[in-house]
Write a protein that holds these residues in place. Sequence first.
Motif, mmCIF file in Angstrom:
data_model
loop_
_atom_site.group_PDB
_atom_site.id
_atom_site.type_symbol
_atom_site.label_atom_id
_atom_site.label_comp_id
_atom_site.label_asym_id
_atom_site.label_seq_id
_atom_site.Cartn_x
_atom_site.Cartn_y
_atom_site.Cartn_z
ATOM 1 N N THR A 124 0.829 -1.204 0.000
ATOM 2 C CA THR A 124 0.000 0.000 0.000
ATOM 3 C C THR A 124 0.864 1.254 0.000
ATOM 4 O OG1 THR A 124 -0.099 0.178 2.414
ATOM 5 C CG2 THR A 124 -1.788 -1.194 1.356
ATOM 6 N N ALA A 125 0.261 2.351 -0.413
ATOM 7 C CA ALA A 125 0.951 3.642 -0.376
ATOM 8 C C ALA A 125 1.298 4.002 1.063
ATOM 9 C CB ALA A 125 0.090 4.720 -1.011
ATOM 10 N N GLU A 126 0.425 3.659 1.997
ATOM 11 C CA GLU A 126 0.678 3.956 3.408
ATOM 12 C C GLU A 126 1.949 3.252 3.907
ATOM 13 O OE1 GLU A 126 -1.332 3.217 7.778
ATOM 14 O OE2 GLU A 126 -2.632 3.242 6.010
ATOM 15 N N GLN A 127 2.146 2.000 3.506
ATOM 16 C CA GLN A 127 3.362 1.282 3.901
ATOM 17 C C GLN A 127 4.604 1.966 3.332
ATOM 18 O OE1 GLN A 127 2.410 -2.619 2.378
ATOM 19 N NE2 GLN A 127 1.956 -3.400 4.438
ATOM 20 N N ILE A 128 4.510 2.426 2.087
ATOM 21 C CA ILE A 128 5.646 3.105 1.463
ATOM 22 C C ILE A 128 5.952 4.401 2.212
ATOM 23 C CG2 ILE A 128 6.489 4.222 -0.635
ATOM 24 C CD1 ILE A 128 4.747 2.203 -2.222
ATOM 25 N N VAL A 129 4.920 5.164 2.542
ATOM 26 C CA VAL A 129 5.110 6.434 3.258
ATOM 27 C C VAL A 129 5.717 6.180 4.634
ATOM 28 C CG1 VAL A 129 3.917 8.403 4.291
ATOM 29 C CG2 VAL A 129 3.334 7.661 1.977
ATOM 30 N N ARG A 130 5.215 5.195 5.367
ATOM 31 C CA ARG A 130 5.774 4.878 6.697
ATOM 32 C C ARG A 130 7.233 4.457 6.601
ATOM 33 N NH1 ARG A 130 0.995 1.571 8.188
ATOM 34 N NH2 ARG A 130 2.439 -0.123 7.856
ATOM 35 N N THR A 131 7.552 3.637 5.603
ATOM 36 C CA THR A 131 8.939 3.209 5.419
ATOM 37 C C THR A 131 9.825 4.397 5.076
ATOM 38 O OG1 THR A 131 8.169 1.036 4.689
ATOM 39 C CG2 THR A 131 10.447 1.617 4.165
ATOM 40 N N ALA A 132 9.331 5.284 4.222
ATOM 41 C CA ALA A 132 10.097 6.485 3.860
ATOM 42 C C ALA A 132 10.318 7.380 5.077
ATOM 43 C CB ALA A 132 9.380 7.252 2.758
ATOM 44 N N GLU A 133 9.339 7.485 5.945
ATOM 45 C CA GLU A 133 9.505 8.283 7.164
ATOM 46 C C GLU A 133 10.609 7.701 8.044
ATOM 47 O OE1 GLU A 133 5.569 8.188 8.793
ATOM 48 O OE2 GLU A 133 4.901 9.898 7.587
ATOM 49 N N GLN A 134 10.700 6.385 8.107
ATOM 50 C CA GLN A 134 11.721 5.733 8.928
ATOM 51 C C GLN A 134 13.107 5.832 8.308
ATOM 52 O OE1 GLN A 134 10.336 1.734 9.385
ATOM 53 N NE2 GLN A 134 8.632 2.305 10.700
ATOM 54 N N GLU A 135 13.190 5.724 6.989
ATOM 55 C CA GLU A 135 14.485 5.658 6.316
ATOM 56 C C GLU A 135 15.027 7.024 5.882
ATOM 57 O OE1 GLU A 135 16.332 3.128 6.303
ATOM 58 O OE2 GLU A 135 14.877 1.599 6.890
ATOM 59 N N ASP A 136 14.174 8.049 5.825
ATOM 60 C CA ASP A 136 14.561 9.406 5.451
ATOM 61 C C ASP A 136 15.342 9.447 4.135
ATOM 62 O OD1 ASP A 136 14.789 12.190 5.735
ATOM 63 O OD2 ASP A 136 16.706 11.997 6.773
ATOM 64 N N PRO A 137 14.744 8.975 3.026
ATOM 65 C CA PRO A 137 15.470 8.938 1.755
ATOM 66 C C PRO A 137 15.461 10.298 1.049
ATOM 67 C CG PRO A 137 13.264 8.141 1.420
ATOM 68 C CD PRO A 137 13.408 8.416 2.906
ATOM 69 N N ASP A 138 16.393 10.439 0.110
ATOM 70 C CA ASP A 138 16.418 11.604 -0.772
ATOM 71 C C ASP A 138 15.536 11.368 -1.988
ATOM 72 O OD1 ASP A 138 18.339 13.159 0.742
ATOM 73 O OD2 ASP A 138 19.796 11.644 0.136
ATOM 74 N N ALA A 139 15.224 10.106 -2.296
ATOM 75 C CA ALA A 139 14.336 9.744 -3.403
ATOM 76 C C ALA A 139 13.770 8.352 -3.124
ATOM 77 C CB ALA A 139 15.079 9.743 -4.729
ATOM 78 N N ALA A 180 3.239 10.575 -4.416
ATOM 79 C CA ALA A 180 4.126 11.740 -4.548
ATOM 80 C C ALA A 180 3.679 12.870 -3.621
ATOM 81 C CB ALA A 180 4.167 12.208 -5.997
ATOM 82 N N GLU A 181 2.386 13.089 -3.527
ATOM 83 C CA GLU A 181 1.873 14.143 -2.646
ATOM 84 C C GLU A 181 2.135 13.801 -1.181
ATOM 85 O OE1 GLU A 181 -0.076 12.655 -5.061
ATOM 86 O OE2 GLU A 181 0.144 14.280 -6.517
ATOM 87 N N ALA A 182 1.981 12.530 -0.816
ATOM 88 C CA ALA A 182 2.179 12.114 0.572
ATOM 89 C C ALA A 182 3.644 12.220 0.994
ATOM 90 C CB ALA A 182 1.685 10.681 0.766
ATOM 91 N N LEU A 183 4.560 12.063 0.032
ATOM 92 C CA LEU A 183 5.989 12.133 0.360
ATOM 93 C C LEU A 183 6.528 13.556 0.345
ATOM 94 C CD1 LEU A 183 7.285 9.010 -1.591
ATOM 95 C CD2 LEU A 183 7.049 9.271 0.887
ATOM 96 N N GLY A 184 5.736 14.493 -0.108
ATOM 97 C CA GLY A 184 6.161 15.893 -0.096
ATOM 98 C C GLY A 184 7.257 16.171 -1.099
ATOM 99 N N ASP A 185 8.397 16.639 -0.618
ATOM 100 C CA ASP A 185 9.487 17.034 -1.520
ATOM 101 C C ASP A 185 10.427 15.889 -1.892
ATOM 102 O OD1 ASP A 185 10.562 16.783 1.004
ATOM 103 O OD2 ASP A 185 11.852 18.549 0.848
ATOM 104 N N VAL A 186 10.112 14.666 -1.498
ATOM 105 C CA VAL A 186 10.930 13.505 -1.858
ATOM 106 C C VAL A 186 10.495 13.031 -3.245
ATOM 107 C CG1 VAL A 186 11.570 11.136 -1.253
ATOM 108 C CG2 VAL A 186 11.201 12.824 0.552
#
Length: 107
Positions: free
Chosen positions: A42-57, A70-76
């Motif tokens: 799910t998109a939610e799982q991707i967003v949560r993982t991105a919050e934990q890992e703090d990626p540049d992309a 893309a909207e949920a990740l903001g500037d990433v």
Amino acid sequence: MRRDRPRVLLVEFARPDPAAVALGRVLRDAGAEVVHAGPLDTAEQIVRTAEQEDPDAVGVLGAGPPSGLAEALGDVPVFTAETAAEAVERLTGGRSHTAEAPSDRAR
């Protein structure tokens, strides 16, 4: 905190994609730090993982990025396998000599 290398989160969305390992190697060879999260559903799982890992992309393989990601990740920035060469160039500041090369298994 400023990193020496860009950090990329690779996600296989909806279905496993064997190209994820090859793309991870290309990004790593180009100088990026790669976090391979594996299959997420799910998109939610991707967003949560991105919050934990703090990626540049975030690279999404398997299926296209879910709507609203893309909207949920903001500037990433979010990229797909089709735009991976462009992402490598943008993230590392130069073209990778292996961005268009087939994986080791295909040679």
